[in-house]
Scaffold this motif. Sequence first.
Motif, short mmCIF file in Angstrom:
data_model
loop_
_atom_site.label_atom_id
_atom_site.label_comp_id
_atom_site.label_asym_id
_atom_site.label_seq_id
_atom_site.Cartn_x
_atom_site.Cartn_y
_atom_site.Cartn_z
N PRO A 1 -1.59 0.44 -3.61
CA PRO A 1 -0.38 -0.35 -3.38
C PRO A 1 -0.12 -1.43 -4.41
O PRO A 1 1.02 -1.84 -4.60
CB PRO A 1 -0.63 -0.95 -1.99
N GLU B 1 3.44 -2.15 -3.71
CA GLU B 1 4.30 -1.02 -3.33
C GLU B 1 4.11 -0.75 -1.84
O GLU B 1 2.99 -0.61 -1.35
CB GLU B 1 3.95 0.23 -4.13
N THR C 1 3.80 1.38 0.98
CA THR C 1 3.54 2.76 1.35
C THR C 1 2.94 2.90 2.74
O THR C 1 2.90 4.00 3.29
CB THR C 1 2.56 3.41 0.33
N GLU C 2 2.48 1.79 3.32
CA GLU C 2 1.78 1.84 4.59
C GLU C 2 2.76 1.92 5.77
O GLU C 2 3.94 1.58 5.65
CB GLU C 2 0.91 0.58 4.78
N SER C 3 2.25 2.34 6.88
CA SER C 3 3.03 2.34 8.11
C SER C 3 3.18 0.91 8.62
O SER C 3 2.43 0.00 8.22
CB SER C 3 2.34 3.18 9.18
N THR D 1 11.30 -0.65 -2.12
CA THR D 1 9.95 -0.27 -1.69
C THR D 1 8.88 -1.19 -2.26
O THR D 1 7.71 -0.82 -2.33
CB THR D 1 9.64 1.18 -2.10
N TYR D 2 9.28 -2.40 -2.67
CA TYR D 2 8.32 -3.35 -3.24
C TYR D 2 8.35 -4.69 -2.51
O TYR D 2 9.37 -5.10 -1.96
CB TYR D 2 8.62 -3.61 -4.72
#
Length: 213
Positions: free
Chosen positions: A2, A18, A20-22, A97-98
């Motif tokens: 990430p 980044e 990316t996790e739930s 997404t950041y």
Amino acid sequence: MPVVQEELGQRGGWLLWEITESEATLKQEAAACVGNWAEWEEITHAERRRAWLAARRAAVVLAEHMGVTPAPLYKDGFGKPRWPHDDWSVSLTHAGTYAAALMHYRQPSGIDLELIRPKLVPLAPKYLSAEEQQDACDDPTRLCVYWSAKEALYKLHGRRRLSFRTDLHITLPGDLHERGDFRGAYRHETQWEDLEMSYRRIGNYFLTFNAVE
């Protein structure tokens, strides 16, 4: 991984994360920096809920990398996030997404992430001085850096009722690259405070912040 980019100095550092996790994973991993869950619970949009958590997750990791114990953040009377550690300031941002976090030792922090977009062209007269508009020349890329930089300055100043057009000033270099430095200034009562700022380009985004040492 990430962590997309990171820069650490002796008296400050920043980290770009980044997302990316739930939501469930971020909620657990960001908990050390959440001081008020009610604020998060009021967010109804799923992606914004993840982004809010991711910014605090970035703050947790950055604090650990800087050798500072992560602690719950609280907001001061102007809505600016603060650590219980009086010696360290913090600023958070997220877009797309950041998410990113910035820390400084014994000086204020301001960081912002923005997407390059055409809609900044018609908005330019609202946040740029005549001199800045002439320099930007309706270029969405330069306008993005101007907008992001002024957002970062606004966060750094930590007070309300600042005019982006008249109370915040940015001086950009002639050419923009993947990374670089520039000057920023904000009006403080009757005087101007000048400081060094930096930018980083990440795809179609620009990250701006007051420079770390």
